[in-house]
Write an enzyme that holds these catalytic residues in place. Structure first.
Site, PDB file in Angstrom:
ATOM      1  CG  ASP A   1      -2.078   0.931   1.108  1.00  0.00           C
ATOM      2  OD1 ASP A   1      -2.334   1.421  -0.008  1.00  0.00           O
ATOM      3  OD2 ASP A   1      -2.749   1.177   2.122  1.00  0.00           O
TER       4      ASP A   1
ATOM      5  CG  HIS B   1       0.890   2.142  -9.193  1.00  0.00           C
ATOM      6  ND1 HIS B   1       0.486   1.712  -7.949  1.00  0.00           N
ATOM      7  CD2 HIS B   1      -0.097   2.979  -9.636  1.00  0.00           C
ATOM      8  CE1 HIS B   1      -0.695   2.255  -7.651  1.00  0.00           C
ATOM      9  NE2 HIS B   1      -1.063   3.024  -8.658  1.00  0.00           N
TER      10      HIS B   1
ATOM     11  CG  LEU C   1       9.951 -16.631  -1.579  1.00  0.00           C
ATOM     12  CD1 LEU C   1       9.855 -16.655  -0.052  1.00  0.00           C
ATOM     13  CD2 LEU C   1      10.159 -15.193  -2.065  1.00  0.00           C
TER      14      LEU C   1
END
Length: 233
Positions: free
Chosen positions: A13, A30, A124
Site C-alpha cells: 500500500d 506503482h 521461495l
C-alpha cells in the site's frame, strides 16, 4: 518467542501517495513499487521465510480511474514477462491467485507460462494476488463445492475446514503467520479473510516503495517477540 514466520502476506500500500508526496504521478509510485518486489523476496528468503503473498491488484481496483487501471495493467503485464527471468535467477516458484478470467487473454497466457516454468523451483514461493478479492474467492470455492455435491462427487459430510481450503486459490500453501500492511492503513481490504484467521498483524507507516530489508526485519522481529497463545487464557 515465536520462530521466523514461514509465510508472510503483504498488502503493498501507499504507492500513489508516495509518488504524490514527491510531486510525481501515481503511476510512478506503482512502477517503483514493482521494482521493490525482487529485493524484498530475496531478503525474505534470507531471513528464513519460505512463502510470500503480495496483494498486487484487487477486484475493487477496477473502480480506480481508467487511466490508472490501464497503467497498472501495463505494468503488471510487463512484470509478468520479467518475472520469468527473476524466478529463474532466484530459484523462485511463482503462483498467481485470484480470478484471472477478467484479465487480457495475453496476460492469462503469460501467467500460465510463468507458473509452469517455475513450478519445480525449490526456493521461495511467491504468490501474487491479481484481480483478487477474498469474498470473491470464497464465493467461487463455495460454488465449486456446491457443484460437486450436486454431481454426487462430494458428500456434505466430507466438507471440513481442510477440504474447504483445498478449493481456495491458495490450495497447497500454508496459511500466513504474519500480515504486513504498509503506508499506515489498518484494515484487511478483502484480503485472505479465510487464510488470515490466526495470523499476527503488523502495520507500518512506511509506504511500499520505501519498505526495504530493514523494515522487513523489523516486522519479522516484532512477530517473533510476540507471545502467541493459540486460544489459551
Amino acid at each position: 518467542m515465536a520462530d521466523v514466520p514461514k509465510h508472510v502476506a503483504i498488502i503493498l500500500d501507499g504507492n500513489g501517495r508516495w509518488a504524490k508526496a514527491k510531486g510525481m504521478p501515481r503511476t510512478y509510485g506503482h512502477t517503483m513499487g514493482a521494482k521493490n518486489v525482487e529485493p524484498i523476496c530475496r531478503a525474505a528468503y534470507d531471513l528464513g521465510i519460505r512463502y510470500l503473498t503480495f496483494y498486487a491488484f484487487s477486484t475493487e481496483n477496477w473502480n480506480r480511474p481508467s487511466d490508472e487501471v490501464a497503467a497498472l495493467m501495463k505494468l503488471l503485464d510487463s512484470y509478468l514477462k520479467n518475472c520469468l527471468e527473476i524466478a529463474e535467477k532466484n530459484n523462485m516458484r511463482v503462483r498467481i491467485i485470484g480470478d484471472i478470467g477478467r484479465l487480457d487473454p495475453k496476460m492469462q497466457e503469460k501467467i500460465r507460462i510463468l507458473e509452469d516454468a517455475s513450478k519445480n523451483y525449490t526456493g521461495l514461493t511467491l504468490s501474487i494476488a491479481l484481480n483478487y478479492g477474498s469474498r470473491d474467492e470464497i464465493l467461487r470455492a463455495a460454488k465449486r463445492i456446491a457443484s460437486e455435491v450436486k454431481d454426487g462427487t462430494l458428500s456434505t459430510e466430507d466438507i471440513t475446514e481442510e477440504k474447504f481450503s483445498s478449493f481456495l486459490d491458495t490450495a497447497g500453501i500454508p496459511d500466513p503467520d504474519l500480515l504486513i500492511r504498509t503506508s499506515g492503513e489498518q484494515r484487511l481490504s478483502n484480503y485472505l479473510l479465510w487464510q488470515l484467521a490466526y495470523a499476527e498483524f503488523y502495520f507500518t507507516p512506511v509506504a511500499w516503495p520505501d519498505f526495504h530489508e530493514d523494515e522487513l526485519k523489523e516486522a519479522v522481529q516484532a512477530y517473533m517477540d510476540r507471545e502467541r497463545r493459540y486460544g489459551k487464557v
